[in-house]
Write a protein that holds these residues in place. Structure first.
Motif, PDB file in Angstrom:
ATOM      1  N   VAL A 148       0.823  -1.260  -0.399  1.00 45.74           N
ATOM      2  CA  VAL A 148       0.259   0.260  -0.202  1.00 45.74           C
ATOM      3  C   VAL A 148       1.088   1.236  -0.601  1.00 45.74           C
ATOM      4  CG1 VAL A 148      -1.743   1.247   1.605  1.00 45.74           C
ATOM      5  CG2 VAL A 148      -1.956  -1.376   0.685  1.00 45.74           C
ATOM      6  N   GLY A 149       2.037   1.204   1.106  1.00 41.93           N
ATOM      7  CA  GLY A 149       2.819   2.299   1.006  1.00 41.93           C
ATOM      8  C   GLY A 149       3.546   2.923  -0.566  1.00 41.93           C
ATOM      9  N   ALA A 150       3.970   1.541  -0.855  1.00 40.79           N
ATOM     10  CA  ALA A 150       4.908   1.581  -2.382  1.00 40.79           C
ATOM     11  C   ALA A 150       3.877   1.994  -3.226  1.00 40.79           C
ATOM     12  CB  ALA A 150       5.591   0.229  -2.536  1.00 40.79           C
ATOM     13  N   ALA A 151       2.668   1.821  -3.226  1.00 42.80           N
ATOM     14  CA  ALA A 151       1.669   1.942  -4.599  1.00 42.80           C
ATOM     15  C   ALA A 151       1.432   3.254  -4.013  1.00 42.80           C
ATOM     16  CB  ALA A 151       0.517   0.883  -4.452  1.00 42.80           C
ATOM     17  N   SER A 152       0.787   4.243  -3.004  1.00 47.94           N
ATOM     18  CA  SER A 152       0.748   5.337  -2.823  1.00 47.94           C
ATOM     19  C   SER A 152       1.388   6.611  -2.833  1.00 47.94           C
ATOM     20  CB  SER A 152      -0.117   5.435  -0.862  1.00 47.94           C
ATOM     21  OG  SER A 152       1.310   5.882  -0.364  1.00 47.94           O
ATOM     22  N   ARG A 153       3.194   6.054  -2.740  1.00 52.69           N
ATOM     23  CA  ARG A 153       3.782   6.852  -2.975  1.00 52.69           C
ATOM     24  C   ARG A 153       4.185   7.205  -5.009  1.00 52.69           C
ATOM     25  NH1 ARG A 153      10.492   6.522  -0.758  1.00 52.69           N
ATOM     26  NH2 ARG A 153      11.046   8.547  -1.945  1.00 52.69           N
ATOM     27  N   ARG A 154       3.924   6.038  -5.806  1.00 52.69           N
ATOM     28  CA  ARG A 154       3.893   6.396  -7.131  1.00 52.69           C
ATOM     29  C   ARG A 154       3.055   6.911  -7.664  1.00 52.69           C
ATOM     30  NH1 ARG A 154       4.272   0.457  -9.004  1.00 52.69           N
ATOM     31  NH2 ARG A 154       3.490   0.041  -6.774  1.00 52.69           N
ATOM     32  N   TYR A 155       1.376   7.395  -7.096  1.00 57.69           N
ATOM     33  CA  TYR A 155       0.179   7.773  -7.910  1.00 57.69           C
ATOM     34  C   TYR A 155       0.498   9.126  -7.126  1.00 57.69           C
ATOM     35  CZ  TYR A 155      -0.780   3.601  -9.165  1.00 57.69           C
ATOM     36  OH  TYR A 155      -0.985   2.058 -10.032  1.00 57.69           O
ATOM     37  N   MET A 156       1.680   9.481  -6.081  1.00 58.38           N
ATOM     38  CA  MET A 156       1.304  10.920  -5.900  1.00 58.38           C
ATOM     39  C   MET A 156       2.232  11.905  -6.535  1.00 58.38           C
ATOM     40  SD  MET A 156       1.728  10.382  -1.527  1.00 58.38           S
ATOM     41  CE  MET A 156       1.898  12.145  -1.265  1.00 58.38           C
ATOM     42  N   GLY A 157       2.877  11.283  -7.698  1.00 54.91           N
ATOM     43  CA  GLY A 157       3.249  13.215  -7.979  1.00 54.91           C
ATOM     44  C   GLY A 157       2.502  13.741  -9.334  1.00 54.91           C
ATOM     45  N   PRO A 158       2.371  12.252  -9.815  1.00 55.53           N
ATOM     46  CA  PRO A 158       1.734  12.755 -10.708  1.00 55.53           C
ATOM     47  C   PRO A 158      -0.632  13.075 -10.617  1.00 55.53           C
ATOM     48  CG  PRO A 158       2.070  10.026 -11.444  1.00 55.53           C
ATOM     49  CD  PRO A 158       2.487  10.891 -10.102  1.00 55.53           C
ATOM     50  N   LEU A 159      -0.019  13.034  -9.099  1.00 58.26           N
ATOM     51  CA  LEU A 159      -1.783  13.756  -8.521  1.00 58.26           C
ATOM     52  C   LEU A 159      -1.357  14.341  -7.839  1.00 58.26           C
ATOM     53  CD1 LEU A 159      -5.349  13.292  -8.051  1.00 58.26           C
ATOM     54  CD2 LEU A 159      -3.790  12.377  -5.615  1.00 58.26           C
ATOM     55  N   LEU A 160      -0.357  14.783  -7.059  1.00 59.39           N
ATOM     56  CA  LEU A 160       0.056  16.181  -7.068  1.00 59.39           C
ATOM     57  C   LEU A 160       0.351  17.460  -8.224  1.00 59.39           C
ATOM     58  CD1 LEU A 160       2.992  15.513  -4.652  1.00 59.39           C
ATOM     59  CD2 LEU A 160       0.921  17.123  -3.917  1.00 59.39           C
ATOM     60  N   CYS A 161       0.486  16.624  -9.300  1.00 56.11           N
ATOM     61  CA  CYS A 161       0.533  17.850 -10.831  1.00 56.11           C
ATOM     62  C   CYS A 161      -0.925  18.004 -11.040  1.00 56.11           C
ATOM     63  CB  CYS A 161       1.234  16.916 -11.698  1.00 56.11           C
ATOM     64  SG  CYS A 161       2.909  16.939 -11.416  1.00 56.11           S
ATOM     65  N   ILE A 162      -1.504  17.076 -11.376  1.00 62.68           N
ATOM     66  CA  ILE A 162      -3.110  17.330 -11.825  1.00 62.68           C
ATOM     67  C   ILE A 162      -3.699  18.379 -10.504  1.00 62.68           C
ATOM     68  CG2 ILE A 162      -5.338  15.780 -11.720  1.00 62.68           C
ATOM     69  CD1 ILE A 162      -3.657  13.646 -12.684  1.00 62.68           C
ATOM     70  N   ASN A 163      -3.376  18.193  -9.528  1.00 59.86           N
ATOM     71  CA  ASN A 163      -3.225  19.306  -8.228  1.00 59.86           C
ATOM     72  C   ASN A 163      -3.174  20.762  -8.445  1.00 59.86           C
ATOM     73  OD1 ASN A 163      -5.946  17.677  -7.160  1.00 59.86           O
ATOM     74  ND2 ASN A 163      -4.009  16.723  -4.706  1.00 59.86           N
ATOM     75  N   LEU A 164      -2.219  21.058  -9.293  1.00 55.16           N
ATOM     76  CA  LEU A 164      -1.478  22.238  -8.930  1.00 55.16           C
ATOM     77  C   LEU A 164      -2.297  22.558 -10.112  1.00 55.16           C
ATOM     78  CD1 LEU A 164       0.840  23.900  -8.367  1.00 55.16           C
ATOM     79  CD2 LEU A 164       1.980  22.836 -10.261  1.00 55.16           C
ATOM     80  N   VAL A 165      -2.623  21.573 -10.871  1.00 56.75           N
ATOM     81  CA  VAL A 165      -3.097  22.722 -12.496  1.00 56.75           C
ATOM     82  C   VAL A 165      -4.215  22.900 -12.406  1.00 56.75           C
ATOM     83  CG1 VAL A 165      -3.750  22.041 -14.894  1.00 56.75           C
ATOM     84  CG2 VAL A 165      -2.247  21.176 -14.391  1.00 56.75           C
ATOM     85  N   MET A 166      -5.642  22.234 -11.327  1.00 53.06           N
ATOM     86  CA  MET A 166      -6.808  22.326 -10.828  1.00 53.06           C
ATOM     87  C   MET A 166      -6.567  23.455 -10.658  1.00 53.06           C
ATOM     88  SD  MET A 166      -8.229  19.889 -12.475  1.00 53.06           S
ATOM     89  CE  MET A 166      -9.411  20.113 -12.354  1.00 53.06           C
ATOM     90  N   HIS A 167      -5.841  24.070  -9.453  1.00 48.22           N
ATOM     91  CA  HIS A 167      -6.046  24.584  -8.513  1.00 48.22           C
ATOM     92  C   HIS A 167      -5.684  26.201  -9.250  1.00 48.22           C
ATOM     93  CE1 HIS A 167      -6.914  22.996  -4.809  1.00 48.22           C
ATOM     94  NE2 HIS A 167      -5.805  22.048  -4.970  1.00 48.22           N
ATOM     95  N   ALA A 168      -4.732  25.700 -10.200  1.00 44.94           N
ATOM     96  CA  ALA A 168      -4.355  27.386 -11.450  1.00 44.94           C
ATOM     97  C   ALA A 168      -5.399  27.694 -12.365  1.00 44.94           C
ATOM     98  CB  ALA A 168      -3.273  26.312 -12.191  1.00 44.94           C
ATOM     99  N   ALA A 169      -6.288  26.899 -12.300  1.00 47.73           N
ATOM    100  CA  ALA A 169      -7.320  26.718 -13.007  1.00 47.73           C
ATOM    101  C   ALA A 169      -8.601  27.376 -12.328  1.00 47.73           C
ATOM    102  CB  ALA A 169      -8.238  25.459 -13.847  1.00 47.73           C
ATOM    103  N   VAL A 170      -8.682  27.326 -11.293  1.00 45.31           N
ATOM    104  CA  VAL A 170      -9.620  27.533  -9.850  1.00 45.31           C
ATOM    105  C   VAL A 170      -9.147  28.755 -10.133  1.00 45.31           C
ATOM    106  CG1 VAL A 170     -10.189  27.223  -8.090  1.00 45.31           C
ATOM    107  CG2 VAL A 170     -10.279  25.555  -9.370  1.00 45.31           C
ATOM    108  N   LEU A 171      -7.840  29.209  -9.615  1.00 44.66           N
ATOM    109  CA  LEU A 171      -7.746  30.518  -9.289  1.00 44.66           C
ATOM    110  C   LEU A 171      -7.618  31.484 -11.199  1.00 44.66           C
ATOM    111  CD1 LEU A 171      -4.062  29.937  -7.626  1.00 44.66           C
ATOM    112  CD2 LEU A 171      -6.188  31.164  -7.007  1.00 44.66           C
ATOM    113  N   GLY A 172      -7.361  31.069 -12.194  1.00 40.37           N
ATOM    114  CA  GLY A 172      -7.905  31.910 -13.104  1.00 40.37           C
ATOM    115  C   GLY A 172      -8.867  32.460 -13.425  1.00 40.37           C
ATOM    116  N   ILE A 173     -10.079  30.743 -13.706  1.00 36.34           N
ATOM    117  CA  ILE A 173     -11.290  30.841 -13.916  1.00 36.34           C
ATOM    118  C   ILE A 173     -12.154  32.408 -12.751  1.00 36.34           C
ATOM    119  CG2 ILE A 173     -13.753  30.670 -13.634  1.00 36.34           C
ATOM    120  CD1 ILE A 173     -12.078  27.655 -15.653  1.00 36.34           C
TER     121      ILE A 173
END
Length: 185
Positions: free
Chosen positions: A3-28
């Motif tokens: 579980v720990g290894a899988a969560s670490r593997r998916y967190m990087g891309p999920l953080l990038c998605i979060n950054l893009v989503m929050h930037a889009a919210v800020l822009g709009i």
């Protein structure tokens, strides 16, 4: 555990998605609040009584959410220790709380109606951002279940223990501190 290894593997891309989503919210939300403050009518804006609150809380959620990505990235890139976990979890939880508040206002905004295309897009981005932020928090805390990636683990270099002779390991004698010449003389 895996579980720990899988969560670490998916967190990087999920953080990038979060950054893009929050930037889009800020822009709009930034564009919309600019038009809303100037009382300009725009065919894509629309609005109702909840619009002002939605825009303000969307901006707050976007700023805090974008700022919470940095400790998350440092935690993923760091040796995945408890110290960085505490920072990432605290900022992630505050970010999710503000995003959930903005999501609640978006739900109220939807029920009141009379919203333009930009506001519907903002509502969709807030909804997706709330879900991805919650998934990030779940994966962040799932990493603590692993003995390799949890907060109790350390990346120690155990090669220095091999240099201690076996005879010294079992003794409880303290070595005398070296004496330094006193400056009283």
């Amino acid at each position: 555990m895996a579980v720990g290894a899988a969560s670490r593997r998916y967190m990087g891309p999920l953080l990038c998605i979060n950054l893009v989503m929050h930037a889009a919210v800020l822009g709009i939300a930034g564009w919309s609040i600019n038009k809303f403050i100037d009382r300009e009518t725009h065919r894509h804006l629309g609005g109702n009584t909840a619009t002002g609150y939605l825009l303000v809380f969307s901006l707050m959620a976007g700023v805090v959410g974008a700022c919470s990505v940095l400790p998350g990235m440092l935690h993923v890139r760091a040796p995945w220790r408890g110290e960085s976990l505490a920072t990432a979890a605290a900022t992630g939880l505050v970010s999710w709380a503000l995003t959930a508040l903005a999501f609640g206002l978006a739900c109220k905004h939807i029920t009141l109606g009379n919203r333009g295309r930009r506001l519907r897009t903002l509502e969709a981005f807030i909804t997706i951002s709330a879900l991805t932020q919650l998934l990030y928090l779940i994966l962040l805390h799932a990493g603590t279940l692993s003995s390799v990636f949890g907060p109790g683990s350390r990346n120690h270099d155990h090669s220095s223990c091999a240099e201690i002779p076996r005879g010294e390991l079992g003794t409880s004698q303290k070595q005398a501190a070296p004496e330094f010449p006193s400056s009283d003389a």
